[in-house]
Design a protein around this motif. Structure first.
Motif, short mmCIF file in Angstrom:
data_model
loop_
_atom_site.label_atom_id
_atom_site.label_comp_id
_atom_site.label_asym_id
_atom_site.label_seq_id
_atom_site.Cartn_x
_atom_site.Cartn_y
_atom_site.Cartn_z
N HIS A 173 12.17 -14.44 -32.14
CA HIS A 173 11.08 -14.40 -31.58
C HIS A 173 10.96 -14.34 -30.10
CE1 HIS A 173 6.76 -15.16 -30.70
NE2 HIS A 173 7.08 -16.18 -29.70
N SER A 174 10.63 -13.44 -29.42
CA SER A 174 10.64 -13.27 -27.81
C SER A 174 9.28 -13.22 -27.28
CB SER A 174 11.71 -12.26 -27.41
OG SER A 174 11.18 -11.10 -27.75
N GLU A 175 9.19 -13.64 -26.13
CA GLU A 175 7.79 -13.71 -25.37
C GLU A 175 8.10 -13.72 -23.81
OE1 GLU A 175 5.63 -17.47 -25.35
OE2 GLU A 175 5.56 -16.74 -27.14
N GLY A 176 7.03 -13.15 -23.08
CA GLY A 176 7.38 -13.34 -21.50
C GLY A 176 6.47 -12.48 -21.03
N THR A 177 6.41 -12.54 -19.63
CA THR A 177 5.42 -11.79 -18.91
C THR A 177 6.29 -10.83 -17.56
OG1 THR A 177 5.48 -13.48 -17.08
CG2 THR A 177 3.89 -13.73 -18.87
N ASN A 178 5.42 -9.79 -17.60
CA ASN A 178 6.05 -9.12 -16.39
C ASN A 178 5.03 -8.87 -15.36
OD1 ASN A 178 8.45 -8.13 -18.03
ND2 ASN A 178 7.21 -6.42 -18.78
N LYS A 179 5.43 -9.14 -14.22
CA LYS A 179 4.35 -8.86 -13.02
C LYS A 179 4.81 -8.42 -11.92
CE LYS A 179 5.05 -13.67 -11.56
NZ LYS A 179 4.54 -15.07 -11.37
N GLY A 180 3.94 -7.79 -11.17
CA GLY A 180 4.38 -7.22 -9.72
C GLY A 180 3.45 -6.59 -9.04
N ASP A 181 3.62 -6.03 -7.86
CA ASP A 181 2.82 -5.37 -6.69
C ASP A 181 3.43 -4.07 -6.42
OD1 ASP A 181 0.86 -7.94 -6.17
OD2 ASP A 181 2.92 -8.64 -6.03
N GLY A 182 2.36 -3.28 -6.18
CA GLY A 182 2.78 -1.83 -5.78
C GLY A 182 1.73 -1.41 -4.88
N HIS A 183 2.32 -0.63 -3.82
CA HIS A 183 1.96 0.04 -2.79
C HIS A 183 2.13 1.42 -2.79
CE1 HIS A 183 0.68 -4.01 -1.10
NE2 HIS A 183 1.99 -4.29 -1.47
N ASN A 184 0.97 2.43 -3.03
CA ASN A 184 1.21 3.84 -2.67
C ASN A 184 0.71 4.09 -1.27
OD1 ASN A 184 2.32 3.52 -5.42
ND2 ASN A 184 0.75 4.97 -5.99
N VAL A 185 1.31 4.95 -0.61
CA VAL A 185 0.80 5.65 0.86
C VAL A 185 1.13 6.87 0.76
CG1 VAL A 185 0.87 5.54 3.48
CG2 VAL A 185 1.37 3.36 2.11
N HIS A 186 0.15 7.82 1.21
CA HIS A 186 0.30 9.39 1.34
C HIS A 186 -0.42 9.69 2.52
CE1 HIS A 186 0.44 13.43 0.04
NE2 HIS A 186 -0.71 13.62 0.44
N MET A 187 0.00 10.71 3.31
CA MET A 187 -0.43 11.15 4.54
C MET A 187 -0.04 12.72 4.40
SD MET A 187 0.43 8.43 7.37
CE MET A 187 1.97 8.17 6.83
N ALA A 188 -0.97 13.58 4.53
CA ALA A 188 -0.83 15.04 4.54
C ALA A 188 -1.62 15.78 5.56
CB ALA A 188 -1.33 15.59 3.39
N LEU A 189 -1.09 16.90 6.15
CA LEU A 189 -1.75 17.75 7.20
C LEU A 189 -1.60 19.18 6.63
CD1 LEU A 189 -3.00 17.90 10.04
CD2 LEU A 189 -0.56 18.27 10.94
N GLN A 190 -2.70 19.86 6.65
CA GLN A 190 -2.62 21.08 6.27
C GLN A 190 -3.25 22.05 7.25
OE1 GLN A 190 -5.32 23.18 3.03
NE2 GLN A 190 -3.33 23.12 2.09
N HIS A 191 -2.87 23.20 7.49
CA HIS A 191 -3.47 24.31 8.58
C HIS A 191 -3.57 25.56 7.91
CE1 HIS A 191 -4.89 25.82 12.36
NE2 HIS A 191 -3.98 26.70 12.29
N THR A 192 -4.72 26.35 7.91
CA THR A 192 -4.81 27.58 7.47
C THR A 192 -4.87 28.60 8.99
OG1 THR A 192 -6.04 26.97 5.53
CG2 THR A 192 -6.50 29.33 6.30
N PHE A 193 -4.12 29.50 8.87
CA PHE A 193 -3.99 30.50 9.94
C PHE A 193 -5.03 31.58 9.95
CE2 PHE A 193 0.13 28.25 9.54
CZ PHE A 193 0.45 27.89 10.87
N GLY A 194 -5.20 32.34 11.05
CA GLY A 194 -6.07 33.34 11.09
C GLY A 194 -5.78 34.60 9.90
#
Length: 888
Positions: free
Chosen positions: A400-421
């Protein structure tokens, strides 16, 4: 018995108390939503553009303010200061001294217009709703001459809120026609005279045309399902309207044929699939990719494309799910837009998450920033029973086994898009994923009366940094590059407080690290030729340098069996060429051939050994035949290859209990996958798909009871092959006017064969069935409250190697309340209500006997709050592939 009654009473009282709190919160928020349009507001502006002042009034009051840009010019500025003042009075103050006026069209709509229209012309405004009071988007609104209805005057299409506007209507007599598929056409006649040019308001309620609705798939101008170039395209705003879905991950689970099994998404009728974002391959592990999908708001998802045979210009092979995200057009005003979402989840423990997105939309440039935080804590429990034969003696084992998993997660995303003439597009993006996890488990193992108690713990951070650049030229050229840096560190310990024998370690400690540096680039070119021919060709390259380390101690001394320091080098080159041809309006075809050269080596203790060095060929074929709009046939042939994770190729030895140990396998080979399928779609909603999958060298982790020691060994290794023949069906139907349902069935003949499984061999066959059901229920139109009930069940006939898998299933439900002009949603959701998602796994094969009954913390109740501001839409977002990263 008395104590049990007290415990039950306390639980009941707590449940009633929690229910009262939830009802109070919902009633409060409902009252807040209905009060938003009537409450007084405060505003202060000095020499401020009037459009900016209108935007502030919209945000604070909840009104929607409509105007023509030619009527309200950009250079018009106003000053106003008001405290706790009605919107009407504020508008009087703002518009005084101008040639503008306003019309209170409804409790939600204000129209800004001129006292006397320019060019002596009028405007026509209004809304289009159905009999339930819901807006009808994309309805056609046309002005006709009453004496000649074939002569078109002016036209418009309603927006997602059902609003329309016709500007600069000349003086004349008109017949206004409003039509939409599935509804009866409505008319209204009026006269625009030379003397009267006040705005003309015409609202319409479209009654349902039952004879047409019986043949429709969905509401809306765009159907929920269409076919194009060998793809099944599901339009999510139509398919998922009113469902308790908040993010892209949940949206995928609602697509017919996609289901979640073992906390992984699968596409029925395939042996595996790749998730694309806007046609681009990702660079994440599966877990990281799924976490990122959960951070993408549903409002951002435009379409989900199912490809059973993916063309090579997508730089992948086999089946794929392409998530198409909304993009801004070049005619959008410069604006800041955003969305915030918070979520509370209750499993065994309470957890939650937060997501915030901001987007600047320019006419040619967009900039985006996204942040998501999640914290988790999960409980799991396992009961293992086994009969282990060693030297002719059978040992009874109970653990018999038991336990807990715990944690924190951070996601960061940055983007730049340009449409030319010249319509070329370039974009760059950065994605960062930062996780810190911890787990603690205890186990008690009884081997024929000898008990050993164990304690284990794991902790450590991981981080991913990804930079992407992509350029798409207007003449069909697409080039891009991707760089990923991944780091993972973890500390692990195993302590045994009493030993079964002196051969067992009293204490083991591990320090594990993995560093991955991967570079990818691709170049593709497509050409459109005469007579509906097109060709495409290109190449892509992936190179990875990986370092894996494990430092292990056994009772404080070096443990060489579990210590290693390896460096892997990998180079994969892929070249492809293909064509597409439309032979007629009914028949079209796509075909391609790709060659892949793959080479990898591993260096350890100064010695370099090859892992693989080979060339593989991958044909693909898509053929579509459409004899009529009610009958569509798609035939697909695809091929693919799957690589093992970098860590699984190490010579690792990892003990997780006194009885269980995991071994790495440096001899693992990539598996190949060959698939054939025929999809038939009737009336754009009924789907039947027979299919065949053949996967030589399929690999998976399986247990084996050692004949030399009391130890169950888990090793990932290659089969001879896996083979599946199946038949999938999708049957949508309605129950009355308020319930829309869908049944998905999948019946498979499943075969797995391995000629070299330790000292055993197996050739196992079974018939497996999976049945899904989904119900969307409209509880109320005003307020907008909808319910969803869904679930699936699989037959207790599954196999995985020498495992027999019991029945599994999932029952889920959601209640969604949408208000504040569709900007705000509150979603109450329950998932895996019966806690049946994890099947019983048992083995009784050629002397191997064990049963694993695992409890996974998947029963969930969640409450989500979503608020959108600034007309929220988001641009495309590309991801990172780390599907082979990680130290476990």
């Amino acid at each position: 018995m008395h104590n049990n009654n007290i415990h039950t009473t306390v639980e009941t009282q707590c449940l009633v108390y929690q229910t009262k709190i939830v009802i109070f919160i919902l009633l409060f928020l409902f009252s807040f939503g209905t009060f938003a349009q009537t409450k007084p507001i405060s505003i202060s502006a000095k020499n401020t553009p009037i459009k900016q002042v209108f935007a502030e009034i919209q945000q604070k009051s909840g009104y929607r303010i409509l105007y023509n840009d030619k009527v309200v010019t950009d250079d018009l500025r106003v000053s106003v200061t008001a405290e706790n003042t009605s919107v009407k009075k504020i508008l009087h103050m703002i518009l005084e001294g101008t040639d503008l006026t306003y019309i209170m069209q409804s409790d939600e709509l204000i129209i800004i217009t001129k006292h006397r229209y320019e060019s002596q012309r009028a405007e026509v405004f209004g809304t289009v709703i159905d009999e339930k009071g819901l807006p009808v988007p994309y309805a056609n609104v046309v002005l006709l001459q009453p004496d000649d209805t074939t002569k078109l005057g002016y036209g418009a299409v309603t927006d997602e809120a059902g609003y329309y506007k016709l500007a600069n209507v000349k003086p004349a007599t008109y017949r206004l026609q409003v039509s939409f598929i599935g509804y009866k056409t409505q008319y209204s006649e009026f006269v625009v005279s030379d003397e009267n040019r006040q705005p003309i308001v015409r609202n319409f309620t479209l009654p349902a045309d039952e004879t047409v609705l019986q043949e429709l798939v969905v509401e809306g101008q765009r159907p929920a399902l269409k076919t194009e170039n060998g793809k099944l395209i599901y339009h999510t705003p139509t398919l998922l309207r009113g469902k308790g879905v908040t993010n892209a991950y949940d949206a995928l689970k609602e697509i017919p044929g996609v289901m979640e099994q073992g906390e992984r998404l699968t596409l029925i009728g395939t042996s595996g699939m790749t998730v694309l974002l806007n046609g681009r391959k990702t660079s994440m592990t599966y877990e990281q990719l799924m976490a990122m999908l959960k951070s993408i708001p549903l409002s951002r998802v435009e379409d989900v494309e199912i490809m059973y045979s993916t063309p090579p210009q997508y730089n992948i092979r086999g089946a794929a799910i392409n998530v198409v995200l909304k993009q801004q057009g070049d005619d959008e005003q410069n604006a800041w837009q955003g969305e915030v979402t918070s979520e509370y989840r209750q499993r065994t423990y309470a957890v939650g998450g937060l997501r915030a997105s901001m987007l600047y939309v320019g006419k040619r440039t967009t900039a985006e920033a996204l942040y998501a935080y999640r914290n988790g804590r999960e409980f799991s429990e396992e009961e293992l029973t086994a009969a282990h034969t060693l030297n002719g003696t059978v040992y009874d084992i109970r653990q018999h086994s038991e336990g807990t998993n715990k944690g924190d997660g951070h996601n960061v995303h940055m983007a730049l898009q340009h449409t030319f003439g010249n319509k070329d597009k370039g974009d760059v993006s950065y994605t960062g994923i930062f996780d810190d996890g911890r787990s603690n488990r205890t186990a008690s193992t009884d081997i024929s009366g000898t008990v050993t108690n164990s304690k284990t713990g794991t902790s450590g951070p991981s981080s991913t940094h990804n930079i992407k650049a992509d350029y798409s030229a207007h003449f069909g050229l697409n080039i891009g590059a991707d760089y990923t840096a991944y780091n993972d560190k973890s500390d692990y310990f195993l302590e045994n407080t009493s030993l079964a024998s002196s051969a067992l370690a009293n204490k083991l400690t591990y320090q594990s690290e993995q560093e991955v540096r991967r570079t990818m680039f691709y170049v593709t070119q497509s050409h459109t030729l005469n007579n509906d021919w097109s060709i495409n060709y290109g190449l892509n390259y992936s190179g990875a340098h990986t370092q894996n380390r494990s430092r292990a101690l056994k009772n404080g001394e070096g443990f060489d069996d579990a210590t290693f320091d390896t460096r892997q080098r990998e180079h994969i080159w892929n070249f492809f060429a293909g064509f597409s041809k439309s032979f007629s309006e009914k028949l079209s075809m796509q075909a391609s051939l790709a060659a892949e050269y793959y080479k990898a080596s591993e260096t350890s203790k100064g010695h370099t050994n090859p892992l693989w060095n080979d060339v593989a060929w991958f044909p693909t074929l898509n053929a579509s035949y459409k004899p009529s709009s009610d009958h569509i046939f798609q035939f697909a042939v695809s091929s693919d290859k799957t690589y093992p994770s970098y860590w699984s190729l190490n010579p690792s030895v990892f003990y997780f209990s006194t009885y269980g140990v995991t071994y790495g396998n440096p001899h693992l080979r990539p598996s190949r996958d060959y698939s054939i399928g025929l999809t038939y779609i009737h009336k754009r909603k009924y789907v039947i798909r027979p299919y065949f999958n053949y996967i030589p060298h399929y690999f998976v982790q399986l247990p084996y009871q050692s004949p030399e020691k009391l130890q169950q060994e888990f090793v990932e290794q290659n089969y001879t092959y896996r083979q599946v023949v199946g038949l999938m069906g999708v049957l949508p139907f309605t129950i009355g006017k308020r319930v829309s349902s869908r049944l998905v069935t999948n019946v498979m003949h499943w075969r797995e064969k391995d000629d070299e499984f330790f000292n055993l061999s197996f050739d196992r066959k079974t018939v497996l069935g999976i049945f899904q059901m989904n119900h969307d229920i409209t509880l109320s139109a005003k307020p907008d409250v909808k319910m969803n009930v869904s679930g699936y069940v699989s037959t207790p006939t599954g196999i995985q190697g020498i495992y027999d898998l019991g029945a599994s299933g999932n029952l889920a439900g959601a209640l969604t309340w949408t208000f504040d002009r569709n900007r705000t949603q509150i979603i109450l959701k329950a998932d895996d209500v019966l806690n049946t998602r994890t099947p019983l796994a048992s083995i009784d094969f050629k002397g191997q006997k064990s049963t694993l009954n695992a409890f996974r913390d998947t029963r969930t109740v969640s409450l989500s709050f979503i608020y959108r501001f600034g007309g929220y839409k988001e641009k495309e977002h590309k991801q990172v592939d780390t599907s082979r990263f990680g130290t476990n």
